[in-house]
Design a protein around this motif. Sequence first.
Motif, short mmCIF file in Angstrom:
data_model
loop_
_atom_site.label_atom_id
_atom_site.label_comp_id
_atom_site.label_asym_id
_atom_site.label_seq_id
_atom_site.Cartn_x
_atom_site.Cartn_y
_atom_site.Cartn_z
N MET A 1 1.21 -1.38 0.09
CA MET A 1 0.56 0.12 -0.16
C MET A 1 0.93 1.14 0.09
N SER A 2 0.20 2.19 -0.77
CA SER A 2 1.04 3.23 -1.08
C SER A 2 0.74 4.73 -0.44
N TYR A 3 1.17 5.20 0.15
CA TYR A 3 0.68 6.66 1.01
C TYR A 3 1.32 7.29 0.90
N VAL A 4 0.35 8.58 1.46
CA VAL A 4 0.42 9.84 1.45
C VAL A 4 1.03 10.14 2.76
N THR A 5 2.94 10.51 3.24
CA THR A 5 3.48 10.42 4.28
C THR A 5 3.85 11.59 4.38
N ALA A 6 3.45 12.01 5.77
CA ALA A 6 3.68 13.61 6.35
C ALA A 6 4.51 13.91 7.37
N CYS A 7 5.81 14.56 6.89
CA CYS A 7 6.98 14.57 8.21
C CYS A 7 6.34 15.57 9.09
N LEU A 8 5.93 15.21 10.43
CA LEU A 8 5.57 16.24 10.82
C LEU A 8 6.89 16.29 12.30
N ASP A 9 7.08 18.10 13.06
CA ASP A 9 7.35 18.48 14.02
C ASP A 9 6.85 19.49 14.29
N THR A 10 7.54 20.01 15.75
CA THR A 10 6.65 20.93 15.70
C THR A 10 7.20 21.94 15.33
N SER A 11 7.22 22.51 14.17
CA SER A 11 7.64 24.39 13.85
C SER A 11 6.40 24.39 13.21
N PRO A 12 7.20 25.78 13.53
CA PRO A 12 5.76 25.92 12.71
C PRO A 12 5.08 26.31 11.23
N PHE A 13 5.53 24.96 10.76
CA PHE A 13 5.64 24.28 9.59
C PHE A 13 4.21 23.35 10.00
N LEU A 14 3.98 22.73 10.96
CA LEU A 14 3.28 21.85 11.52
C LEU A 14 1.96 22.20 10.30
N PRO A 15 1.07 23.18 11.12
CA PRO A 15 -0.16 23.16 10.44
C PRO A 15 -0.38 22.90 9.08
N ALA A 16 0.28 24.50 8.57
CA ALA A 16 0.12 23.92 6.63
C ALA A 16 0.86 22.21 6.34
N VAL A 17 1.86 21.55 6.85
CA VAL A 17 2.25 20.52 6.64
C VAL A 17 0.73 19.95 6.53
N CYS A 18 -0.34 19.50 8.24
CA CYS A 18 -1.64 19.10 7.56
C CYS A 18 -2.44 19.45 6.77
N ASP A 19 -2.61 20.82 6.60
CA ASP A 19 -3.28 21.21 5.57
C ASP A 19 -3.05 20.35 3.96
N LEU A 28 -5.47 12.62 -3.98
CA LEU A 28 -5.26 11.13 -4.49
C LEU A 28 -6.21 10.08 -4.32
N ALA A 29 -7.17 9.92 -3.05
CA ALA A 29 -7.79 9.15 -2.43
C ALA A 29 -6.69 7.99 -1.90
N ALA A 30 -6.08 8.40 -1.42
CA ALA A 30 -4.73 7.58 -1.25
C ALA A 30 -4.58 7.26 0.79
N PRO A 31 -4.38 6.77 0.89
CA PRO A 31 -3.90 6.31 2.98
C PRO A 31 -3.16 7.47 3.35
N LEU A 32 -3.31 7.73 4.00
CA LEU A 32 -2.07 8.30 5.09
C LEU A 32 -1.71 8.19 5.53
N MET A 33 -0.25 8.57 6.00
CA MET A 33 0.54 7.74 7.29
C MET A 33 1.15 9.38 7.51
N LEU A 34 1.22 9.37 9.07
CA LEU A 34 1.92 10.03 9.80
C LEU A 34 3.25 9.92 10.81
N THR A 119 5.97 4.78 -0.03
CA THR A 119 5.08 6.07 -0.26
C THR A 119 4.99 6.05 -1.69
N ARG A 120 3.62 6.67 -1.75
CA ARG A 120 2.87 7.77 -3.19
C ARG A 120 3.89 9.14 -2.94
N LEU A 121 3.46 10.27 -2.00
CA LEU A 121 3.89 11.37 -2.28
C LEU A 121 4.82 11.55 -0.19
#
Length: 282
Positions: A1-19, A28-34, A119-121
């Motif tokens: 299974m290929s996920y849309v994978t988000a790299c998360l940390d506590t930077s100010p960019f976190l909300p935009a990464v989530c959006d 993409l109708a793809a599953p999500l990995m954090l 990872t798909r994206l």
Amino acid sequence: MSYVTACLDTSPFLPAVCDYVAWSCSKLAAPLMLLHVVDSPRYPGSVSLSGTAGLGGREHFLDELVRLDAQRSRVAREQGQILLESAATWLRKAGAPEAQLRLCEGSLPHVVKEQAAGTRLLVIGRQGEDSSEEDYVGSQLESVIRVCDRPILVVPENFSEPESVLLAYDGSDTARKALEWLLEGALCQGMRLHVLLVGNDSEVTRLHLDWARERIAQAGLQANVSARDGLAEHVLQAYIDEHDIDLLVMGAYGHSRIRRFLVGSTTTNMLHRTSLPLLLVR
């Protein structure tokens, strides 16, 4: 299974990464990995004391060092788990799919490389939690781009849903792969598509443009395909301003710094210059 994978940390960019990751999953109708990575050099689970032999009988001092390092590592892991769970809750309320949570230890580039097969994206902020105000690009971002062979969406600090996309096209295999990825995928479906080749008017340039027009027509789509001469970064930025581009797509540079020097300077410069989300395709 290929996920849309988000790299998360506590930077100010976190909300935009989530959006942006919620937007990507929807398109993409793809599953999500954090993914959150606890940096081992910063929070070591164990510490070598081989260099402290000359301290004599100060065993209590050495024991305290070990205890503090273990405590810091444990706290970092707990904070990472809270971060992942909080982001997953927010994304679920925003309509994103149920997320797989992955907490890893090591260096971010190494972990991303290990996860690439599934990872798909990959979605990542332009800066990380350790970046200073003077850093326009995070210290680990270019290393991540070099080791990851999947498309990477590098996002700015604020989210804006893209409505137009520009492919920086040079006729190379990488640029053609990027165009194929756009045409065959759903990420940019419904968006205004622009393809721009930076170069002088020549037979080779016209052949590259004809190939792009033919592939776009075969996909049943329309696009503004053109060429302009000049310094690549300046031409691209001028085009972005003229046409209100929301998303820039480029070929990523290769694995080595030598290859980056030879063929990736435009990618590097745009990474440092543009305020747009930047989709990099290897």
